[in-house]
Design a protein around this motif. Structure first.
Motif: not given
Ligand code: 5GP
Ligand code: MN
Ligand code: MN
Length: 328
Positions: A172-193
């Motif tokens: 339930x803690x997964x807010x829009x802000x959480x996804x926005x932060x994830x997007x910023x982090x993934x944009x650095x080139x993370x291999x989320x897989x």
């Protein structure tokens, strides 16, 4: 978090030459990820950084060994005794500092970065927000306020905290802000897989054997928690010894047990190598397991909490069940 605390934290970090970082004992992805993420950024900014956690057996759990920045870690015995500036991550109470609690007591300044509702407000600067999905959310804001960039290694650490504490963006803690932060982090080139595979999709064969034994002795008590129900099992160290499975490979068993529809509460008791029982509890929200675990000498969140017991599993579970009442 009060604006004055943010400003004081930034000031303290900017003025410090040496910074000593600490996270809670038996570190999880958020504790270690938050600590190493900030540690890497501070080292890049020219600070001398040491990081540790106060476990008697000092070892990074196998599934977190992919995290960058582990060369920042020192054993508790080599940790500064009286740090000029100490920063704690994901630590709600002083006892969760383990062997490093005395060092925190002697630190000139102690910045506490945490998101547990049970945080007691220790430390000289409190960056505590119970609404934050992970401690790494607060670390990202601190880095932003310090003007320090988040590169791919730092992002790997912060993302690990975010993805573990949100249960892969399911809680339930997964807010829009959480996804926005994830997007910023993934944009650095993370291999989320690759991160997901390291965290959840790797186990030795022996894990299946020990899981099988745990499933064999699982109990469903539908009358527990005022009729909300509880499912529970336990993993004695003899099971692990028989298959030579290290303790920290059993972390995922609670995620199998808690899938069950009938009960609100799920519990797994795991006997560690010292013979103490580490108890993991989860709820679907009908019961506040954090409160019950606090009463058992541990702590945590409403839906995920834990404590340590030195009694046989049946005894512990009876005492724990007696504390469960539907939350209103
Ligand atoms: P886990 O079951 O994954 O080990 O822990 C779930 C949550 O319960 C953790 O994020 C932490 O907040 C809390 N927790 C687990 N064990 C303990 C404990 O012994 N003491 C305290 N204070 N909290 C715990
Ligand atoms: Mn934690
Ligand atoms: Mn956390």
């Amino acid at each position: 978090v009060r604006e004055a605390d943010w400003r004081r934290a930034v000031e303290l970090v900017q003025d410090a030459g040496q910074v000593a970082l600490v996270c809670h004992v038996a570190p999880d992805g958020d504790a270690l990820g938050s600590m190493l993420g900030l540690g890497l950024a501070l080292r890049r900014a020219g600070k001398r950084v040491t990081a540790s956690f106060g476990d008697r057996r000092f070892a990074v759990p196998r599934l977190l060994r992919f995290l960058p920045g582990q060369d920042l870690l020192v054993a508790p015995a080599r940790y500064p005794a009286e740090p000029e500036l100490m920063i704690s991550f994901d630590v709600p109470t002083v006892d969760r500092l383990g062997l490093l609690a005395p060092n925190a007591g002697k630190a000139r300044e102690l910045i506490v970065v945490d998101h547990h509702p049970s945080n007691t407000g220790f430390g000289s600067v409190c960056l505590v927000d119970a609404a934050a999905a992970s401690t790494s959310v607060l670390v990202e804001e601190l880095l932003d306020r310090l003007g320090l960039p988040v590169d791919r290694d730092i992002a790997t650490c912060l993302y690990t905290g975010l993805v573990t504490d949100t249960g892969s963006f399911r809680h339930a803690s997964t807010t829009p802000a959480v996804h926005e932060m994830a997007a910023r982090l993934v944009a650095t080139g993370l291999r989320t897989d690759e991160i997901a595979r390291e965290l959840w999709d790797r186990s030795p064969f022996a894990y299946l054997k020990v899981l099988g034994a745990a499933l064999d002795r699982v109990t469903l008590d539908e009358r527990a928690a005022g009729g909300l129900g509880m499912v529970w099992t336990f993993v004695p160290r003899a099971d692990r010894a028989a298959h030579r499975l290290p303790y920290d490979e059993c972390e995922g068993i609670i995620d199998v047990i808690r899938r069950i529809d009938e009960p609100d509460v799920a519990v797994v008791l795991k006997e560690d190598d010292e013979g103490a029982w580490q108890v993991s509890t989860r709820s679907k929200g009908g019961v506040d397991v954090g409160r019950a675990c606090t009463a058992m000498g541990g702590g945590g969140h409403v839906r995920a909490a834990g404590f340590t017991s030195h009694d046989p599993p049946e005894e512990t579970i009876a005492r724990f069940a007696a504390l469960l009442a539907p939350s209103t």
